[in-house]
Scaffold this motif. Structure first.
Motif, short mmCIF file in Angstrom:
data_model
loop_
_atom_site.label_atom_id
_atom_site.label_comp_id
_atom_site.label_asym_id
_atom_site.label_seq_id
_atom_site.Cartn_x
_atom_site.Cartn_y
_atom_site.Cartn_z
N GLY A 59 -25.97 -49.17 21.03
CA GLY A 59 -25.54 -50.76 20.68
C GLY A 59 -25.26 -51.26 19.30
N ASP A 60 -24.58 -52.82 19.12
CA ASP A 60 -25.08 -52.97 18.38
C ASP A 60 -25.22 -54.58 18.27
OD1 ASP A 60 -24.05 -53.50 15.13
OD2 ASP A 60 -21.76 -54.00 16.32
N HIS A 61 -26.47 -55.04 18.51
CA HIS A 61 -27.42 -56.42 19.01
C HIS A 61 -27.22 -57.07 17.18
CE1 HIS A 61 -28.07 -55.03 22.56
NE2 HIS A 61 -28.63 -54.28 22.56
N ALA A 62 -26.70 -58.12 17.59
CA ALA A 62 -26.40 -59.47 15.97
C ALA A 62 -28.27 -59.37 15.95
CB ALA A 62 -26.29 -60.49 16.50
N PRO A 63 -28.88 -59.49 14.60
CA PRO A 63 -29.77 -59.37 14.69
C PRO A 63 -30.73 -60.21 14.96
CG PRO A 63 -28.89 -59.30 12.04
CD PRO A 63 -27.91 -58.63 13.82
N SER A 79 -9.69 -67.10 22.02
CA SER A 79 -10.85 -66.54 23.78
C SER A 79 -9.86 -65.42 23.54
CB SER A 79 -11.13 -67.57 24.52
OG SER A 79 -10.11 -68.42 24.93
N TYR A 80 -9.41 -64.20 22.44
CA TYR A 80 -8.81 -63.26 23.56
C TYR A 80 -9.75 -62.13 22.90
CZ TYR A 80 -5.73 -67.33 23.06
OH TYR A 80 -5.02 -68.67 24.40
N HIS A 81 -10.47 -62.06 21.83
CA HIS A 81 -11.10 -61.10 21.56
C HIS A 81 -12.39 -60.56 21.54
CE1 HIS A 81 -7.69 -57.90 20.33
NE2 HIS A 81 -6.72 -59.15 20.14
N ARG A 82 -13.19 -59.49 21.86
CA ARG A 82 -14.62 -60.49 22.41
C ARG A 82 -14.94 -59.13 21.36
NH1 ARG A 82 -18.71 -59.91 22.05
NH2 ARG A 82 -20.50 -59.52 23.35
N ASN A 83 -14.44 -58.43 20.48
CA ASN A 83 -15.10 -58.06 19.18
C ASN A 83 -14.41 -59.20 17.88
OD1 ASN A 83 -16.94 -56.68 19.77
ND2 ASN A 83 -15.61 -55.02 20.92
N GLY A 84 -13.52 -60.47 17.90
CA GLY A 84 -12.58 -60.25 17.16
C GLY A 84 -13.89 -61.18 15.93
N GLN A 85 -12.98 -60.97 14.45
CA GLN A 85 -13.27 -61.31 13.86
C GLN A 85 -12.20 -62.61 13.07
OE1 GLN A 85 -16.60 -58.47 11.53
NE2 GLN A 85 -14.12 -57.43 11.70
N LEU A 86 -12.80 -63.05 13.10
CA LEU A 86 -12.03 -64.38 12.75
C LEU A 86 -12.53 -65.44 11.14
CD1 LEU A 86 -9.16 -66.74 12.75
CD2 LEU A 86 -10.91 -67.34 14.81
N GLY A 131 -16.25 -65.51 22.27
CA GLY A 131 -16.07 -64.52 22.42
C GLY A 131 -15.68 -63.51 21.28
N ASN A 132 -16.19 -64.47 20.11
CA ASN A 132 -15.80 -63.70 18.57
C ASN A 132 -16.68 -63.30 18.01
OD1 ASN A 132 -12.23 -64.32 17.41
ND2 ASN A 132 -13.20 -66.33 19.20
N ARG A 133 -16.91 -62.01 18.49
CA ARG A 133 -17.83 -61.70 17.43
C ARG A 133 -18.93 -61.68 16.28
NH1 ARG A 133 -21.77 -56.70 17.95
NH2 ARG A 133 -20.57 -56.60 20.09
N ASN A 134 -17.42 -61.74 15.34
CA ASN A 134 -18.01 -62.45 13.52
C ASN A 134 -17.03 -63.32 13.45
OD1 ASN A 134 -17.81 -62.33 10.93
ND2 ASN A 134 -19.26 -61.10 10.95
N ALA A 135 -17.05 -64.84 13.49
CA ALA A 135 -16.07 -65.96 13.59
C ALA A 135 -17.09 -66.40 11.81
CB ALA A 135 -15.93 -66.66 14.46
N ARG A 136 -15.90 -67.63 10.91
CA ARG A 136 -16.26 -68.49 10.54
C ARG A 136 -15.24 -69.69 10.07
NH1 ARG A 136 -19.31 -67.14 5.11
NH2 ARG A 136 -19.42 -68.48 3.15
N GLY A 194 -23.15 -62.78 23.92
CA GLY A 194 -24.07 -62.56 22.93
C GLY A 194 -23.43 -61.32 22.36
N ASP A 195 -24.82 -60.90 21.22
CA ASP A 195 -24.41 -60.71 19.86
C ASP A 195 -23.32 -60.86 18.93
OD1 ASP A 195 -26.60 -59.02 20.39
OD2 ASP A 195 -25.17 -57.88 22.15
N GLU A 196 -23.30 -62.45 19.15
CA GLU A 196 -22.21 -63.18 18.45
C GLU A 196 -22.81 -64.11 17.22
OE1 GLU A 196 -18.92 -62.79 22.51
OE2 GLU A 196 -19.59 -64.66 21.01
N GLU A 197 -21.95 -63.60 16.05
CA GLU A 197 -22.38 -65.14 15.12
C GLU A 197 -21.01 -65.85 14.38
OE1 GLU A 197 -25.48 -62.84 12.43
OE2 GLU A 197 -24.37 -60.47 13.00
#
Length: 956
Positions: A194-198, A293-300, A414-419, A445-448
């Motif tokens: 897994g790749d869980h958010a810490p 809301s288009y990519h579960r693992n998206g980064q923005l 649904g973005n794993r990593n967004a700012r 889940g597991d998103e920051e």
């Protein structure tokens, strides 16, 4: 997620095209790839693309044992002969090299099992419809192709062929000079394990106890680690400005795009690791909202660029109203194309918030109000807007603008990593039912998410909201954000109806973390005819944290404040709802409210299993709508545990239009107050502190108040601290009452270690080392004061213990009605000097022992000490007048000056002689302070007799 394109890291990319009209010519060095049908000009062309080393153990590669969950191939269109053309993506069987591939050697590629093939249960002709001048995404089944290559099938890339016989297209190749235009393969995968958010403990370790000064360093370190995990840099960066162009621009710094709609289209086409940069000083007025809301693992990342002295990029849905107004008996009206949610003056967007009336008649009677009849327009779908600007709106400088009532707001989902950073959002999320967000962060889940320096105003009932769901941790970090001006959902005028929440977080199934630092609740909510917000009615909530049923709640750290901005009907109360589960120790607390600065906004509310540190609740100035009045204000209602450390609550009943003031401690059990300060000023009625909201005569079990100060000033009514039959809930506190405590509330008398103060003790003072607030407390293990300084005395009382008072700015010696200001070795010429006054630049806490005056007979005894109401002037009266001799002054044990006393030495030369007689003769029968030896206000025979008896005496 991993990205591969030529020029980035270890990526090895081959691409070329083959041409039927040039069957022996290799095209591998071209900057473009060409695809065309057999009937197009120049004949049929097919492109080849291969990514050779995306599987491996190196940095940026996809591990061989990872689970591939999706993939996309991104190419950049540089030209075409038609608006759209279907494409086919075929898996290549035949080996090829970029420098040698030709039509005669390889082509044409077709699904024949010889030149290309399809995997089992896979659609062989992966197609998409392309559009001119933008990113083109092919992604329906590419993930399955990558999966088979990972499993060991030969990876010879793809052939891109035309699905139309006559169309032709060109694409940027891996040799294109603009790196963002080169073909890109994006692989979404989950590593083994897994790749869980810490969580916070994974990043910064377990927190120290909040009574330890090290807790602040831990919290600061955690915040920086959270920010650094969500980078501003992304795989692709695009620029936008109001001088750009969506058709001719390239999205580069020197050729930007223009619209937010263009950025939204890039997301809709599947871009999953992008940075959108908007130019400072520009304003975007569009109906488009950014939704991701288009990519579960998206980064923005969405942020700013340009001149830092200019305003942040502003995204506003307010549109200018025209000046075609019709007068309807005091209300002015015009037809608008859609119902309106907000109205404001273009040149005054915040200081005056227009009231939402219930009818045109109410608008006519109420200046600075509006009403929108959704069915009042003469055209289909139009509405009628009524306004009252206090005059003719057609001549209002700048005019009016309105926000339509039809927006869903910005969504980061649904973005794993967004700012999001350095942005202003206005008028977003305003819907007819009010139940919408200006900015909504929805996580699974597991998103920051990091939001930094965001302003979100004029919204639905939530300005910035977080929804945490899914099977694992979700993390939100907000830094320096401001929000407010929310639409109520349609209240009834009753308490708690139509509530809004400026910041909100729903924890979902638990394990989520929310860190809010230096954020501000500003301007309040939309004042409305169906929502009469008054003090004591919980219509406005600054921050609200929800749990989901009986699930474990979230970890919270909130360092925030509330502005008292000059607008009508701001938020009426600041509330916080925390975790429903009790904590065994402070280390188990899941919620922290740190250094909250709430200005006249009311109390903390429903704090559950929460620590509140170094916070100030200041209710000492009139609210903007000072016409309202209240009988009581409440503070700190707690459920199931809480710790309140170094906090100050100040309530000025007169300023708030209240008669009495009631501060309430808790709803139920296990609440501890440590080194707090409770102040009531100018109460015409009772000033009370009750332990229990439910029954003020009963103390809640587990409640303890230790080392705290109660300072209550009231002119009538009985003061009350504690509860009837109080079972020792008060321990080593200090008390000041302007009126006596009376039955049945005598709980404070059970405090065996109490300190009774003879003067009121205002907030923010620094006790001197001789103050009774030192060493009168209880050693509770608290290491720091309200300013985060280490406490010098372990048993001190009050939030500012340990910070010494400043040196005085002026010293006066008083004699009768006369006074003399001390300078360098001043000589006091009077015989009745018996008082000394010290002036300070700020209010200070001073005790009788803080000042020591030493003379010829040792330390001068002090008979009485007093302080001015503002605590900046302090006076010591000596047991007897100061006799002839030399004196030194010590303040808190440190020497600060000397003076001499010699009655009759008017010229200060240290001897009573003829020169002094000349002054006495010149001032005889005057009110000269210098020659008035007895201090009665006149130079008389009595003064002459004292002068004669001291003639030729000296003090050297």
């Amino acid at each position: 997620m991993a990205h591969f394109r030529a020029g980035d890291g270890i990526a090895q990319v081959r691409d070329t095209f083959i041409s039927s009209s040039n069957p022996t010519q290799p095209q591998g060095s071209n900057a473009t790839l060409e695809v065309a049908g057999p009937l197009s000009a120049g004949g049929e062309r097919q492109a080849l693309i291969a990514f050779d080393n995306f599987i491996g153990t190196g940095p940026g590669q996809v591990p061989a044992n990872a689970t591939i969950t999706g993939a996309t191939l991104t190419i950049w269109v540089t030209g075409g002969s038609s608006v759209s053309m279907p494409m086919s993506l075929l898996n290549v069987i035949t080996p090829w090299t970029q420098g040698d591939a030709t039509w005669d050697e390889l082509g044409p590629f077709q699904l024949d099992g010889v030149t290309s093939y399809n995997f089992p249960n896979w659609n062989p002709a992966v197609t998409t419809t392309t559009t001119s001048g933008g990113y083109q995404i092919f992604g329906q089944s590419i993930g399955q192709t990558a999966y088979y290559w990972q499993a060991g099938m030969p990876n010879r890339g793809w052939a891109i062929t035309s699905g139309d016989t006559a169309s032709s297209w060109s694409f940027a190749s891996s040799e294109d000079p603009i790196i963002e235009h080169r073909p890109t393969l994006t692989i979404e995968f989950t590593p083994v394990g897994g790749d869980h958010a810490p969580g916070y403990a994974d990043l910064a370790g377990q927190p120290p106890l909040p009574t330890k000064v090290a807790w602040f360093d831990w919290a600061d370190d955690l915040r920086e680690r959270r920010i650094n995990r969500v980078s501003t840099d992304r795989f692709s960066t695009y620029y936008f400005s109001q001088s750009g162009d969506d058709l001719t621009g390239r999205g580069t710094l020197d050729s930007p795009w223009k619209s937010l709609a263009k950025a939204q289209s890039i997301l809709q086409e599947g871009a999953a690791d992008v940075r959108f940069r908007f130019r400072r000083g520009d304003v975007w007025r569009e109906t488009t909202v950014l939704q991701t809301s288009y990519h579960r693992n998206g980064q923005l990342t969405v942020d700013d660029y340009g001149d830092p002295l200019l305003d942040r990029p502003r995204f506003s849905r307010f549109l200018q109203l025209n000046n075609n107004w019709t007068n309807f008996g005091g209300a002015f009206a015009q037809i608008v194309p859609a119902p309106v949610g907000w109205v404001r003056e273009s040149l005054d967007g915040y200081s005056r918030v227009y009231y939402r009336a219930s009818s045109p008649a109410e608008v006519a009677a109420r200046p600075f109000s509006f009403y929108c009849d959704p069915n009042g327009g003469v055209l289909l779908g139009s509405a009628m807007l009524y306004v009252n600007t206090g005059g003719d709106p057609a001549i209002l400088p700048g005019g009016l603008e309105a926000c339509p009532l039809n927006d869903a707001g910005w969504l980061i989902s649904g973005n794993r990593n967004a700012r999001l950073q350095n942005l202003v959002l206005e008028g977003q999320g305003v819907s007819a039912d009010g139940q919408s967000y200006g900015l909504k962060i929805s996580q699974f889940g597991d998103e920051e998410f990091v939001g930094q320096n965001l302003d979100v105003f004029y919204t639905g009932y939530h300005a910035i909201g977080h929804i945490g769901a899914g099977g694992y941790r979700n993390i939100v970090t907000l830094i320096g954000c401001r929000a407010g001006l929310c639409v109520n959902r349609g209240g009834t005028g009753a308490a708690n109806s139509g509530d809004i929440t400026v910041f909100v977080s729903y924890s979902g199934i638990g394990g989520n973390e929310y860190y809010q630092y230096d954020c501000t609740v500003s301007y309040g909510a939309l004042p409305s005819s169906d929502w009469q917000a008054v003090p004591g009615m919980r219509h406005g909530t600054g921050f609200l944290s929800h749990t989901d049923g009986n699930n474990i709640g979230q970890s919270l750290i909130l360092c925030w404040k509330t502005d008292a901005n000059p607008c009508v009907n701001p938020v009426a109360r600041v509330n916080l709802i925390g975790d429903p589960l009790p904590a065994a120790t402070m280390a188990d607390a899941r919620a922290f409210v740190v250094e909250d600065r709430a200005t006249w906004i009311s109390s903390w509310w429903h704090l559950e299993n929460t620590v509140v540190i170094n916070s100030v609740l200041d209710l000492t100035s009139p609210p903007p709508d000072a016409a309202t009045a209240a009988a009581a204000f409440t503070y700190g209602n707690f459920h199931a545990g809480g710790w309140i450390i170094n906090c100050t609550v100040s309530v000025d009943a007169q300023a708030l239009g209240a008669s009495g003031v009631s501060l309430v401690g808790t709803f139920s059990d296990i609440t501890q107050y440590m080194n707090c300060h409770f102040i009531v000023l100018n109460a015409a009625g009772p000033a009370t502190f009750h332990y229990s909201w439910i029954d003020p005569t009963v103390a809640a079990a587990g409640l303890v108040i230790t080392n705290s100060i109660f300072s209550f000033e009231s002119s009538a009514g009985a003061s009350a601290i504690g509860a009837l039959n109080d079972p020792l809930h008060l321990r080593n506190n200090a008390y000041y009452f302007s009126r006596p405590i009376t039955n049945p509330f005598l709980g404070y008398s059970n405090d065996a270690g109490k300190v009774i103060l003879t003067q009121p003790y205002p907030a923010g003072l620094a006790p001197s080392q001789f103050s009774p607030l030192y060493n009168g407390g209880k050693d509770i293990g608290l290491e720091y004061d309200q300013r985060r300084q280490l406490r010098n005395k372990s048993k001190a009382i009050g939030p500012l213990a340990g910070v010494e008072a400043p040196n005085p700015t002026r010293l006066d010696v008083l004699s009768g009605i006369q006074s003399a200001t001390l300078g360098a070795d001043t000589v006091i010429s009077t015989s009745t000097a018996n008082r000394m006054t010290l002036q300070f630049p700020v209010p200070v806490d001073v005790g009788a022992g803080s000042l020591a005056v030493w003379g010829p007979n040792g330390r001068v005894p002090v008979s009485q000490y007093s302080a001015s109401l503002g605590r900046q002037s302090h006076t010591w009266q000596f047991s007897s007048p100061l006799s002839r001799g030399r004196y030194s002054i010590e303040w808190n044990g440190n020497p600060i000056g000397t003076f001499r006393v010699l009655p009759g030495d008017f010229n200060g030369d240290g001897i009573v002689d003829a020169g002094d007689f000349v002054q006495l003769r010149l001032n005889f029968l005057s009110n000269s302070a210098v020659c008035d030896i007895d201090g009665d206000g006149v130079v008389s025979t009595t003064d002459f007799l004292t002068f004669r008896s001291n003639f030729l005496l000296s003090v050297i």
